[in-house]
Design a protein around this motif. Structure first.
Motif, PDB file in Angstrom:
ATOM      1  N   MET A  70       0.835  -1.207   0.000  1.00 47.89           N
ATOM      2  CA  MET A  70       0.000   0.000   0.000  1.00 47.89           C
ATOM      3  C   MET A  70       0.875   1.263   0.000  1.00 47.89           C
ATOM      4  SD  MET A  70      -3.026  -1.210  -0.156  1.00 47.89           S
ATOM      5  CE  MET A  70      -4.307  -0.152   0.429  1.00 47.89           C
ATOM      6  N   TRP A  71       2.024   1.219   0.688  1.00 43.50           N
ATOM      7  CA  TRP A  71       2.926   2.363   0.705  1.00 43.50           C
ATOM      8  C   TRP A  71       3.451   2.642  -0.706  1.00 43.50           C
ATOM      9  CZ3 TRP A  71       7.956   3.752  -0.369  1.00 43.50           C
ATOM     10  CH2 TRP A  71       8.390   4.963   0.186  1.00 43.50           C
ATOM     11  N   CYS A  72       3.833   1.592  -1.430  1.00 40.20           N
ATOM     12  CA  CYS A  72       4.318   1.756  -2.810  1.00 40.20           C
ATOM     13  C   CYS A  72       3.205   2.301  -3.702  1.00 40.20           C
ATOM     14  CB  CYS A  72       4.836   0.427  -3.356  1.00 40.20           C
ATOM     15  SG  CYS A  72       6.355  -0.138  -2.556  1.00 40.20           S
ATOM     16  N   SER A  73       1.994   1.799  -3.513  1.00 38.55           N
ATOM     17  CA  SER A  73       0.845   2.307  -4.263  1.00 38.55           C
ATOM     18  C   SER A  73       0.629   3.788  -3.987  1.00 38.55           C
ATOM     19  CB  SER A  73      -0.403   1.504  -3.876  1.00 38.55           C
ATOM     20  OG  SER A  73      -1.568   2.101  -4.393  1.00 38.55           O
TER      21      SER A  73
ATOM     22  N   TRP B  52       0.177   7.464  -6.268  1.00 40.75           N
ATOM     23  CA  TRP B  52      -0.910   8.423  -6.087  1.00 40.75           C
ATOM     24  C   TRP B  52      -0.371   9.812  -5.752  1.00 40.75           C
ATOM     25  CZ3 TRP B  52      -5.923   8.298  -7.319  1.00 40.75           C
ATOM     26  CH2 TRP B  52      -6.498   7.065  -7.590  1.00 40.75           C
ATOM     27  N   VAL B  53       0.662   9.884  -4.910  1.00 42.62           N
ATOM     28  CA  VAL B  53       1.251  11.183  -4.557  1.00 42.62           C
ATOM     29  C   VAL B  53       1.801  11.862  -5.810  1.00 42.62           C
ATOM     30  CG1 VAL B  53       3.184  12.298  -3.343  1.00 42.62           C
ATOM     31  CG2 VAL B  53       1.764  10.643  -2.146  1.00 42.62           C
ATOM     32  N   ALA B  54       2.574  11.125  -6.598  1.00 46.25           N
ATOM     33  CA  ALA B  54       3.143  11.696  -7.829  1.00 46.25           C
ATOM     34  C   ALA B  54       2.036  12.180  -8.757  1.00 46.25           C
ATOM     35  CB  ALA B  54       4.026  10.666  -8.528  1.00 46.25           C
ATOM     36  N   HIS B  55       0.994  11.387  -8.915  1.00 49.75           N
ATOM     37  CA  HIS B  55      -0.125  11.767  -9.778  1.00 49.75           C
ATOM     38  C   HIS B  55      -0.818  13.029  -9.270  1.00 49.75           C
ATOM     39  CE1 HIS B  55      -4.460  11.802 -10.694  1.00 49.75           C
ATOM     40  NE2 HIS B  55      -4.044  11.530 -11.924  1.00 49.75           N
ATOM     41  N   ASN B  56      -1.099  13.065  -7.973  1.00 51.26           N
ATOM     42  CA  ASN B  56      -1.845  14.192  -7.404  1.00 51.26           C
ATOM     43  C   ASN B  56      -1.052  15.495  -7.487  1.00 51.26           C
ATOM     44  OD1 ASN B  56      -3.860  12.371  -6.903  1.00 51.26           O
ATOM     45  ND2 ASN B  56      -3.487  12.248  -4.725  1.00 51.26           N
ATOM     46  N   ILE B  57       0.255  15.422  -7.286  1.00 53.60           N
ATOM     47  CA  ILE B  57       1.090  16.618  -7.437  1.00 53.60           C
ATOM     48  C   ILE B  57       1.077  17.064  -8.895  1.00 53.60           C
ATOM     49  CG2 ILE B  57       3.472  17.478  -7.338  1.00 53.60           C
ATOM     50  CD1 ILE B  57       3.796  15.692  -4.793  1.00 53.60           C
ATOM     51  N   TRP B  58       1.219  16.114  -9.811  1.00 53.41           N
ATOM     52  CA  TRP B  58       1.170  16.416 -11.249  1.00 53.41           C
ATOM     53  C   TRP B  58      -0.165  17.065 -11.628  1.00 53.41           C
ATOM     54  CZ3 TRP B  58      -2.231  13.978 -14.712  1.00 53.41           C
ATOM     55  CH2 TRP B  58      -2.053  14.315 -16.067  1.00 53.41           C
ATOM     56  N   LEU B  59      -1.260  16.540 -11.081  1.00 54.40           N
ATOM     57  CA  LEU B  59      -2.589  17.053 -11.387  1.00 54.40           C
ATOM     58  C   LEU B  59      -2.831  18.432 -10.772  1.00 54.40           C
ATOM     59  CD1 LEU B  59      -5.411  16.477 -12.652  1.00 54.40           C
ATOM     60  CD2 LEU B  59      -6.027  15.403 -10.475  1.00 54.40           C
TER      61      LEU B  59
ATOM     62  N   SER C  15      -3.776  18.654  -7.505  1.00 55.72           N
ATOM     63  CA  SER C  15      -4.833  18.399  -6.532  1.00 55.72           C
ATOM     64  C   SER C  15      -4.324  18.719  -5.135  1.00 55.72           C
ATOM     65  CB  SER C  15      -5.270  16.937  -6.615  1.00 55.72           C
ATOM     66  OG  SER C  15      -6.073  16.597  -5.515  1.00 55.72           O
ATOM     67  N   ILE C  16      -4.860  19.769  -4.550  1.00 57.17           N
ATOM     68  CA  ILE C  16      -4.422  20.184  -3.217  1.00 57.17           C
ATOM     69  C   ILE C  16      -4.805  19.144  -2.174  1.00 57.17           C
ATOM     70  CG2 ILE C  16      -4.675  21.942  -1.417  1.00 57.17           C
ATOM     71  CD1 ILE C  16      -5.179  23.963  -3.789  1.00 57.17           C
ATOM     72  N   GLY C  17      -6.096  18.832  -2.088  1.00 53.89           N
ATOM     73  CA  GLY C  17      -6.567  17.848  -1.106  1.00 53.89           C
ATOM     74  C   GLY C  17      -5.982  16.467  -1.345  1.00 53.89           C
ATOM     75  N   GLY C  18      -5.910  16.052  -2.604  1.00 50.58           N
ATOM     76  CA  GLY C  18      -5.355  14.740  -2.929  1.00 50.58           C
ATOM     77  C   GLY C  18      -3.888  14.630  -2.556  1.00 50.58           C
ATOM     78  N   SER C  19      -3.127  15.699  -2.822  1.00 54.68           N
ATOM     79  CA  SER C  19      -1.705  15.697  -2.466  1.00 54.68           C
ATOM     80  C   SER C  19      -1.516  15.681  -0.956  1.00 54.68           C
ATOM     81  CB  SER C  19      -1.004  16.928  -3.058  1.00 54.68           C
ATOM     82  OG  SER C  19      -1.055  16.893  -4.461  1.00 54.68           O
ATOM     83  N   LEU C  20      -2.337  16.459  -0.246  1.00 49.04           N
ATOM     84  CA  LEU C  20      -2.243  16.495   1.219  1.00 49.04           C
ATOM     85  C   LEU C  20      -2.549  15.130   1.831  1.00 49.04           C
ATOM     86  CD1 LEU C  20      -3.948  19.911   2.056  1.00 49.04           C
ATOM     87  CD2 LEU C  20      -1.534  19.318   2.378  1.00 49.04           C
ATOM     88  N   ILE C  21      -3.636  14.514   1.401  1.00 46.96           N
ATOM     89  CA  ILE C  21      -4.042  13.258   2.036  1.00 46.96           C
ATOM     90  C   ILE C  21      -3.103  12.121   1.669  1.00 46.96           C
ATOM     91  CG2 ILE C  21      -5.720  12.510   0.277  1.00 46.96           C
ATOM     92  CD1 ILE C  21      -6.034  12.070   4.087  1.00 46.96           C
ATOM     93  N   GLU C  22      -2.739  12.006   0.419  1.00 44.82           N
ATOM     94  CA  GLU C  22      -1.851  10.908   0.029  1.00 44.82           C
ATOM     95  C   GLU C  22      -0.454  11.111   0.625  1.00 44.82           C
ATOM     96  OE1 GLU C  22      -2.699   8.065  -1.259  1.00 44.82           O
ATOM     97  OE2 GLU C  22      -4.738   8.582  -1.828  1.00 44.82           O
ATOM     98  N   GLY C  23      -0.009  12.379   0.714  1.00 44.71           N
ATOM     99  CA  GLY C  23       1.258  12.658   1.395  1.00 44.71           C
ATOM    100  C   GLY C  23       1.194  12.264   2.861  1.00 44.71           C
TER     101      GLY C  23
ATOM    102  N   PHE D  73      -0.847   9.932   4.103  1.00 42.79           N
ATOM    103  CA  PHE D  73      -0.868   8.472   4.117  1.00 42.79           C
ATOM    104  C   PHE D  73       0.549   7.924   3.952  1.00 42.79           C
ATOM    105  CE2 PHE D  73      -5.428   7.965   2.236  1.00 42.79           C
ATOM    106  CZ  PHE D  73      -5.969   8.414   3.419  1.00 42.79           C
ATOM    107  N   LEU D  74       1.310   8.511   3.044  1.00 37.89           N
ATOM    108  CA  LEU D  74       2.675   8.064   2.791  1.00 37.89           C
ATOM    109  C   LEU D  74       3.514   8.169   4.062  1.00 37.89           C
ATOM    110  CD1 LEU D  74       4.341   7.102   0.300  1.00 37.89           C
ATOM    111  CD2 LEU D  74       5.111   9.452   0.082  1.00 37.89           C
ATOM    112  N   PHE D  75       3.411   9.316   4.728  1.00 34.60           N
ATOM    113  CA  PHE D  75       4.178   9.540   5.954  1.00 34.60           C
ATOM    114  C   PHE D  75       3.719   8.607   7.071  1.00 34.60           C
ATOM    115  CE2 PHE D  75       4.532  11.663  10.091  1.00 34.60           C
ATOM    116  CZ  PHE D  75       5.910  11.760  10.179  1.00 34.60           C
ATOM    117  N   MET D  76       2.410   8.557   7.334  1.00 35.66           N
ATOM    118  CA  MET D  76       1.898   7.762   8.460  1.00 35.66           C
ATOM    119  C   MET D  76       2.108   6.271   8.243  1.00 35.66           C
ATOM    120  SD  MET D  76      -1.458   9.865   9.764  1.00 35.66           S
ATOM    121  CE  MET D  76      -2.267   9.947   8.190  1.00 35.66           C
ATOM    122  N   ASN D  77       1.838   5.789   7.042  1.00 34.00           N
ATOM    123  CA  ASN D  77       2.027   4.369   6.774  1.00 34.00           C
ATOM    124  C   ASN D  77       3.513   4.018   6.818  1.00 34.00           C
ATOM    125  OD1 ASN D  77       1.251   1.720   6.185  1.00 34.00           O
ATOM    126  ND2 ASN D  77       1.293   2.071   3.986  1.00 34.00           N
ATOM    127  N   GLY D  78       4.362   4.875   6.284  1.00 34.57           N
ATOM    128  CA  GLY D  78       5.809   4.640   6.356  1.00 34.57           C
ATOM    129  C   GLY D  78       6.299   4.574   7.795  1.00 34.57           C
TER     130      GLY D  78
END
Length: 182
Positions: A122-125, A129-136, A138-146, A148-153
């Motif tokens: 899930m962390w790799c997934s 999502w983080v790369a995609h959301n930053i590219w797009l 997406s403020i909320g998407g980047s915040l939440i996936e970032g 998730f990345l930090f907390m799950n890591g």
């Protein structure tokens, strides 16, 4: 309010729903809130014109609800095929392939793995999502996936340290699976 900012506000709403799901200790409530989060972020992606990510997120929402009821390999294959067909059919840029791959791989993980393996997949997934959301943009998407990345890591490191000390952080999860199988 312009349409763009309306779409961004839906993303921020998804961020709020997503970040608060970590307060749930009950696995079923956690997965239900995860499902709500992915449905809302899916709407956000559709509004942002990212139809591949939107369809992937909506499938994530349905998949999470279904995974509460079954771990059937056939159901898993159906969700992976739907993700690939709908996602790749809507992709207009190679960056849109990242969440599709992430969704397919995380679907496999939810249905076929457990414990630290699931969290690592899930962390790799989430990285995709983080790369995609930053590219797009997406403020909320980047915040939440970032987040998730930090907390799950952080939790992956913590759980691995417990395992190295001889403590099984997934003992309760394993006992529940044994009870469900009986």
């Amino acid at each position: 309010m312009t349409f763009y900012w309306f779409a961004q506000s839906i993303g921020v709403l998804a961020f709020l729903v997503g970040i608060t799901m970590f307060f749930n200790r009950d696995d079923r409530r956690f997965k239900k809130q995860l499902s709500a989060y992915t449905a809302i972020i899916g709407i956000h992606f559709f509004l942002m014109g990212a139809n591949a990510a939107g369809s992937s997120a909506v499938l994530n929402s349905l998949r999470t609800l279904v995974s509460l009821r079954t771990r059937s390999q056939m159901v898993m294959v159906v969700f992976i095929i739907l993700t690939l067909v709908l996602g790749l059919g809507n992709a207009k840029h190679w960056m849109e392939v990242l969440p599709i791959i992430g969704t397919a791989v995380s679907t496999w993980a939810l249905f076929r793995t457990s414990g630290l393996t699931t969290r690592c997949v899930m962390w790799c997934s989430t990285c995709g999502w983080v790369a995609h959301n930053i590219w797009l943009g997406s403020i909320g998407g980047s915040l939440i996936e970032g987040s998730f990345l930090f907390m799950n890591g952080f939790n992956i490191i913590r759980f691995r340290r417990l395992q190295l000390r001889g403590i099984d952080p997934f003992k309760v999860e394993k006992e529940v699976k044994k009870e469900e199988a009986a």
